[in-house]
Structures are given as structure tokens and as C-alpha cells.
Design an enzyme around this catalytic site. Structure first.
Site, short mmCIF file in Angstrom:
data_model
loop_
_atom_site.label_atom_id
_atom_site.label_comp_id
_atom_site.label_asym_id
_atom_site.label_seq_id
_atom_site.Cartn_x
_atom_site.Cartn_y
_atom_site.Cartn_z
N GLN A 109 0.84 -1.20 0.00
CA GLN A 109 0.00 0.00 0.00
C GLN A 109 0.87 1.25 0.00
O GLN A 109 1.57 1.53 0.98
CB GLN A 109 -0.90 -0.03 1.23
CG GLN A 109 -1.83 1.16 1.39
CD GLN A 109 -2.53 1.14 2.73
OE1 GLN A 109 -2.01 0.60 3.71
NE2 GLN A 109 -3.71 1.71 2.80
N SER A 112 1.01 6.57 2.63
CA SER A 112 1.65 7.56 3.49
C SER A 112 2.91 8.15 2.86
O SER A 112 3.60 7.49 2.08
CB SER A 112 2.03 6.93 4.84
OG SER A 112 0.87 6.57 5.56
N SER A 144 4.56 -1.43 4.38
CA SER A 144 4.77 -2.81 4.83
C SER A 144 4.94 -3.74 3.63
O SER A 144 4.14 -3.70 2.69
CB SER A 144 3.58 -3.29 5.67
OG SER A 144 3.41 -2.49 6.81
N GLU A 227 -9.21 -1.58 5.73
CA GLU A 227 -7.96 -1.85 6.44
C GLU A 227 -8.20 -1.90 7.94
O GLU A 227 -7.69 -2.77 8.64
CB GLU A 227 -6.94 -0.76 6.11
CG GLU A 227 -5.62 -0.92 6.85
CD GLU A 227 -4.64 0.19 6.53
OE1 GLU A 227 -3.43 -0.03 6.69
OE2 GLU A 227 -5.08 1.29 6.13
N GLU A 359 -4.59 8.84 17.30
CA GLU A 359 -5.12 10.20 17.40
C GLU A 359 -6.10 10.48 16.26
O GLU A 359 -7.16 11.08 16.46
CB GLU A 359 -3.97 11.21 17.37
CG GLU A 359 -3.10 11.21 18.62
CD GLU A 359 -2.14 10.04 18.69
OE1 GLU A 359 -1.57 9.80 19.77
OE2 GLU A 359 -1.96 9.35 17.66
#
Length: 389
Positions: A109, A112, A144, A227, A359
């Protein structure tokens, strides 16, 4: 139509699960519509209720049949497949779903970025159209299994003249494409299951675009919700960290005490509540894709993984001081439950970051589940090119 369990029986009769090669057996299972029974016919499913998948999985497991690799294939099975089903063209589904399920192709994926981790909508990796291709330049991080993957789901910015959520597009990327460079990121465990991925002049066919141009955020939201369900859900009682701790408790009287027993029961109940919440969410998914409630499931999983792995060290502090290997290694699996308690304790620290930070999960729950006022967003409605970075 043939009864569902009759289909399972016929498949087991035709393909001996103990002698048929793994990929061949899983391919036959896909072709029979028994991969994801809630997927459409011809896509590994039969258009049935999602709830019936458990019957199929249990029957194959009882027969000793090989199943899909839920660890190495987690991103493909849990994120890429449902996103492509929701937004992909028929040719894309024909090309990618079967080898994804059989494990012939592993997925990662590419979401980010160094400046867009918690705020995924701030991705700056650019994709510029050139005829029937897109040219991609940028950097991704915390990926990952990128070093093991043949395919990736990629979110890139295709328009800087509109607000950030409106200018992204979603792609499938062949990881062997020229211009893709994967570099390891060493973790606190000493291993490198995460990576940085650099994209330099990478060309992607427009046929590998998922959804419409500029609607990448919509598709990415589907991926993220799936996910969080995949990370947080568990069908079996005593699965994950709590299963390992409960097993140790039963096998070793030396770690037992009344105080520890009370704490073990507390964490067992917490994990069971989370498991049942996952079952409920799975039932709600009958009506469509998972929603923001998946964030609560993922948040609970991250907290429990860290608390229970810490409790495991309290049962035997000396064992927590031992460690398998502190040198940097390139792991071939994302599974860490087979490792020692010291490793599991350190690795669990990442659970509150991967798949969306805790968060961010709290923010999603507050705004989209509880209906609380949203945080002030100074970049709302501002073209991406004008947002300070």
C-alpha cells in the site's frame, strides 16, 4: 443453484486438499465462487451473504485444505480486492483478483508520505498524464512488505489547482516498473518490514487507474475503512495477543497469582468485547462497505495489543529480557505472534501508528460517529498549490 456446502464438498472431492498444490487449490476455490462468497459470480464469489463465508472457511479448514495467506496477503485480500471491486473496471478485476487470492501476487500500500502520514489527503506524490499513461514522481513511507510485493495500490495527486481531497487519483502499480526503488526502514525490533519507496518517472497505464480521475479520496476511504476492519477484527476467541497470554497461564502455574488472574480476566473481557464488536460490524457490512465505525475497532485493537503484550511481560519479566536477534533483517512475513514476548511488546508499539494513528482514529470517531463539531481546518477549500507545506 447448487447448495453452498455441496459446492465445498464437490471441490474437495475433485481437488484433494492434502496433495493438490496450494496455488492450484486456491485457484479452483476462486473459480468455484468460494473465495469471497459475497463477491459477484465470476469474481471469486456467488453473490451470497457475507455471513456465510465462515461456513465455507470452517469446512475447508476441517478438511485440512490450504487457505489464503492472511498475513502476507493481508493488504491484497483485505484492502486492494474490495476497493477494486467497488471502483475497478471489469478488465482490472479479471486481471488482478484471482492471482491476488491465490497468493501468486503479493500487494503493498503506497499511501503515506513523509509530509502526509496522519493527513493522508496531503499527499504530494504527483501523477501527470502523458497520453494513455501517467508519469509518477514522489516518495512513500512506512510501506509494509514493499520488498516482497509484485503490486501496489497507489494514491497520487493529479490536480494541484483544487482542494486537497479533490485532486487525487488511485492507481495499481507494478512494483517491477522502472523508477521504483525500495529502501528498508529499521524498526525498534531490529527488523525491516517497513520501507521507503521512491518513485522517479514511473509510468502507469491509464488502464490501471481505479475509479475516476480526481476521485482517489473516495476510493482511498474505502481502502482505509476495510484496512481498519482487517486490523481490528478477529473471528476466533482468544486470538492474537490474549490467546498467547491465556495459553501461557494455563500451561505454567508458576506465573499465576490472584492479582494477575484478575488482570487477565479484565483483558480477556476487553478483547472479547472488541471481537464481538467486529462481528457486529461485519453484519452491518451486509449493507455495503464498512463505515467510520471501523476506526473504533482499529483503535481498540491497538490499545489492547499494547496493554496485553505488556501484561505478558509482567507474567515473566525475565523472559521479556531475551530477544531473538537484534541485527537488522529483512522479514519475509508481517506476523509476529510466533515470536517471543519481548519482540511482541516492542512490535505492538507500531499498532497505534500503522493503519492510521490512534489520534486520527479518535478524531474520526468524534466527528463521524458521535457527531461532535469538527476541528478547525485552515486549508479547507484552498487549492492544494496554495496550502503551506
Amino acid at each position: 443453484m447448487t447448495d453452498l456446502m455441496d459446492r465445498v464438498r464437490l471441490l474437495l472431492e475433485r481437488f484433494d486438499p492434502t496433495t493438490t498444490p496450494r496455488e492450484e487449490f486456491l485457484g479452483a476455490r476462486f473459480d468455484a465462487g468460494l473465495a469471497w462468497v459475497h463477491f459477484p459470480e465470476g469474481r471469486g464469489g456467488l453473490g451470497l451473504s457475507r455471513r456465510r463465508q465462515g461456513e465455507v472457511d470452517d469446512a475447508f479448514a476441517a478438511a485440512g485444505a490450504p487457505g489464503p495467506d492472511l498475513v502476507r496477503g493481508a493488504i491484497g485480500l483485505g484492502m486492494a480486492a474490495p476497493t477494486m471491486l467497488a471502483f475497478g473496471e471489469d478488465a482490472m478485476l479479471d486481471r488482478y483478483l484471482r492471482p491476488l487470492y491465490t497468493g501468486e501476487e503479493t500487494w503493498c500500500q503506497l499511501f503515506s508520505e513523509p509530509g502526509a502520514g496522519s493527513d493522508l489527503a496531503a499527499v504530494a506524490t504527483r501523477a501527470v498524464r502523458d497520453g494513455e499513461e501517467w508519469v509518477v514522481d514522489g516518495q512513500k513511507v512506512w510501506t509494509s512488505g514493499a520488498h516482497l510485493s509484485q503490486r501496489a495500490i497507489l494514491l497520487a495527486r493529479t490536480d494541484v489547482d483544487v482542494p486537497k481531497h479533490a485532486g487525487m487519483t488511485y492507481f495499481v502499480l507494478d512494483m517491477s516498473t522502472p523508477g521504483v526503488e525500495v529502501r528498508p526502514l529499521r524498526q525498534i525490533t531490529g527488523e525491516a518490514e517497513f520501507n521507503e519507496v521512491f518513485l522517479t518517472g514511473v509510468r502507469i497505464p491509464d488502464a490501471d487507474r481505479i475509479g475516476e480521475v480526481g476521485e482517489g479520496w473516495k476510493a482511498a476511504t474505502t481502502t482505509l475503512n476495510n484496512e481498519r476492519v482487517a486490523i481490528g477484527a478477529g473471528r476466533a476467541r482468544e486470538s492474537g495477543q490474549i490467546g498467547l497470554v491465556a495459553g501461557r497461564w494455563r500451561e505454567d502455574p508458576g506465573v499465576r497469582s490472584p492479582e494477575k488472574r484478575s488482570e487477565l480476566l479484565h483483558w480477556w473481557v476487553e478483547c472479547e468485547v472488541t471481537r464481538l464488536a467486529g462481528e457486529l460490524l461485519g453484519q452491518q457490512m451486509e449493507a455495503g462497505q464498512p463505515g467510520p465505525q471501523s476506526s473504533a475497532l482499529k483503535l481498540s485493537f491497538a490499545r489492547l495489543a499494547q496493554q496485553v503484550s505488556g501484561f505478558a511481560l509482567e507474567l515473566d519479566p525475565d523472559e521479556g529480557l531475551t530477544y531473538d536477534d537484534w541485527t537488522m533483517t529483512r522479514t519475509t512475513t508481517n506476523s509476529f505472534l510466533a515470536r517471543g514476548p519481548g519482540f511482541r511488546y516492542l512490535r505492538a508499539k507500531g499498532n497505534s501508528i500503522e493503519g492510521g494513528t490512534s489520534e486520527i482514529m479518535r478524531g474520526v470517531i468524534a466527528e463521524r460517529v458521535l457527531g461532535l463539531p469538527p476541528e478547525h481546518r485552515p486549508d479547507k477549500g484552498v487549492p492544494f498549490k496554495d496550502v503551506p507545506r
